[in-house]
Design a protein around this motif. Structure first.
Motif, short mmCIF file in Angstrom:
data_model
loop_
_atom_site.label_atom_id
_atom_site.label_comp_id
_atom_site.label_asym_id
_atom_site.label_seq_id
_atom_site.Cartn_x
_atom_site.Cartn_y
_atom_site.Cartn_z
N VAL A 147 0.84 -1.21 0.00
CA VAL A 147 0.00 0.00 0.00
C VAL A 147 0.87 1.25 0.00
N LEU A 148 1.88 1.27 0.87
CA LEU A 148 2.75 2.43 0.96
C LEU A 148 3.54 2.63 -0.33
N LEU A 151 1.23 4.21 -2.96
CA LEU A 151 1.02 5.63 -2.65
C LEU A 151 2.25 6.46 -3.04
N ALA A 154 2.49 6.73 -6.88
CA ALA A 154 1.44 7.60 -7.39
C ALA A 154 1.78 9.07 -7.12
N SER A 155 2.28 9.36 -5.90
CA SER A 155 2.65 10.73 -5.55
C SER A 155 3.79 11.23 -6.42
N LEU A 266 -4.48 16.43 -2.08
CA LEU A 266 -4.33 14.99 -1.84
C LEU A 266 -3.75 14.73 -0.45
N PHE A 269 -3.23 11.16 1.10
CA PHE A 269 -2.01 10.38 0.91
C PHE A 269 -1.11 10.54 2.13
N ILE A 272 -2.62 8.70 5.25
CA ILE A 272 -2.42 7.25 5.17
C ILE A 272 -0.97 6.89 5.49
N GLY A 273 -0.03 7.68 4.94
CA GLY A 273 1.38 7.44 5.23
C GLY A 273 1.69 7.62 6.70
#
Length: 367
Positions: A147-148, A151, A154-155, A266, A269, A272-273
Motif C-alpha cells: 500500500v505504501l 502511494l 502515485a505521488s 491529496l 495520501f 495514510i502514510g
C-alpha cells in the motif's frame, strides 16, 4: 521469548516500514541545507556499518536477544544493570515516537482533540497487535508495504506530471563546504538508521538465520534511497528556505499537486502514510520493549505484561514534555548525545569486544 518465526522477506519489509516510519514525514539532515539528500546517503552508510556491528555481536550468541547475552558477556550483576537500562531506553523511545505521531495528528487533523485521547487510540491498536505476536505484525507488514509503495509511486508520478519539481533548488552543492554535510551525516546516522539496533530483539525470530544479514543490509539500503529521493523531491519542490519553515515538508509537497483542477488537495495520501508509518514505528518499539522486559525478568507469558506496560508507555508519552516545542528540543539536544550515542554505538562496541574476548578464551580452553 515468544514461540514464533518470521521470514527474511518479512524482516526486510518490517525494517523498511520502521525506518521510513517518522523519518519520511519529519525532515532529516537539514543541517546540510540543500545537500540534505546527500546527508541521508551518508547516514545510510553509517547505519550499514552499525547493523554489521550488531549482527556480529549477535552471531556469538545465536537465538539470544541483547538482554539475554549482556549478562553472559559482562557478568550477571553488570550485565543485568545494562540490560535494564536498555529496556528503559526502549520504553522511552516508544513513548517519544508515540508523542511524535500523536502531536502530528493533533496539529494536522484533530486540533480540538486532547493529545491523551489520540495517544490512547494509538496504544489500543498497538497493544492489540503486540498481543497477537510478531508473526501477525509481519503479515500485516507484507500488506501495508505494498500500500505504501503504491502511494509513493502515485505521488511521485503526479509531482512529475504537475511540473512541481525544480532541480535548481538542489544547487549549489557544498555551498558552505563539507562541515555542515558531515554534521548532518552524524545526525542521520543516529536517526533514523541507528535505530536498526532495536531489531537485535527480533533477529532470533528469523527462520533462516543465514539470510538475516542480507535482508537487513538490503532493507537499510532501500530505506536510505527512498529517504534520500524524498528529501531531494521536497527540496526541489519547496526550496530549502520554505522547507526549513515547514513542520511537515512531505505534506506541503503533496499539497502542490493540482492537475486539470481535478486532482488536488491529496492530503489523504499524507494521512495514510502517517498512520501506516506511525503504526509500525510505535508497534515495533513497544514490542521489543515488552520482549526485553520479558527476558530480563524471566516472565513466562509476555502477554501478561502488554496491558500494564502499554499504560505506562501511554502516560509517559504525555508526561515526557510539557509542550511540543519542549519535546522537540529534548529530541535535538538530549536524546542523540545521551541516549543514541551510548546505546547505538558505545555499548554495542563494548559488547563486541567482550564477546570476542570471552569466546576466544572458550576456544583456547576447548583446544
Amino acid at each position: 521469548m515468544e514461540k514464533a518465526k518470521i521470514s527474511p522477506r518479512q524482516l526486510f519489509m518490517l525494517i523498511v516500514l520502521f525506518e521510513l516510519g517518522s523519518s519520511i514525514i519529519i525532515p532529516v539532515g537539514l543541517t546540510a541545507k540543500q545537500d540534505a539528500w546527500l546527508a541521508v546517503l551518508g547516514g545510510m552508510v553509517g547505519g550499514l556499518l552499525l547493523f554489521l556491528l550488531y549482527h556480529k555481536v549477535g552471531s556469538y550468541y545465536p537465538g539470544l536477544v541483547p538482554t539475554e547475552y549482556m549478562p553472559k558477556i559482562w557478568g550477571p550483576f553488570l550485565g543485568n544493570i545494562f540490560a535494564f537500562l536498555y529496556v528503559i531506553y526502549l520504553f522511552y523511545l516508544a513513548a517519544r515516537v508515540l508523542r511524535d505521531f500523536g502531536e502530528m495528528l493533533v496539529m494536522f487533523a484533530y486540533p480540538e482533540t486532547p493529545l491523551f485521547i489520540i495517544n490512547l487510540l494509538w496504544m489500543i491498536l498497538v497493544v492489540y497487535t503486540v498481543r497477537k505476536g510478531i508473526e501477525a505484525l509481519a503479515r500485516t507488514g507484507e500488506i501495508l508495504f505494498v500500500v505504501l509503495f503504491i502511494l509513493a509511486m502515485a505521488s511521485l508520478l503526479l509531482l512529475i506530471f504537475n511540473g512541481s519539481i525544480d532541480t535548481r533548488n538542489l544547487q549549489p552543492v557544498f555551498e558552505e563546504g563539507p562541515l555542515p554535510l558531515v554534521k548532518a551525516i552524524g545526525e542521520t546516522v543516529f536517526f533514523p538508521f541507528g535505530e536498526i539496533v532495536f531489531f537485535t530483539m527480533i533477529l532470533p525470530y528469523i527462520n533462516d538465520s543465514k539470510k538475516t544479514k542480507r535482508a537487513g543490509l538490503y532493507a537499510l539500503i532501500l530505506s536510505g534511497l527512498i529517504l534520500s529521493v524524498t528529501m531531494a523531491i521536497n527540496l526541489s519542490v519547496l526550496g530549502y528556505s520554505l522547507l526549513a519553515r515547514t513542520n511537515f515538508p512531505l505534506l506541503a509537497t503533496i499539497q502542490t499537486i493540482e492537475l486539470a483542477e481535478f486532482l488536488q488537495r491529496l492530503d489523504v495520501f499524507f494521512i495514510i502514510g502517517v498512520v501506516i508509518g506511525g503504526f509500525f514505528k510505535i508497534t515495533i518499539l513497544f514490542y521489543v520493549a515488552v520482549m526485553g522486559t520479558t527476558s530480563l525478568f524471566k516472565v513466562e507469558k509476555p502477554e501478561q505484561l502488554v496491558f500494564p506496560l502499554g499504560f505506562i508507555t501511554l502516560f509517559l508519552s504525555v508526561g515526557i514534555a510539557s509542550s511540543f516545542p519542549e519535546h522537540i528540543q529534548e529530541g535535538l539536544d538530549i536524546v542523540p548525545m545521551y541516549l543514541h550515542l551510548p546505546f547505538q554505538v558505545i555499548f554495542p562496541l563494548l559488547l563486541l569486544v567482550g564477546a570476542f574476548l570471552r569466546n576466544r578464551h572458550k576456544q583456547k580452553s576447548s583446544g
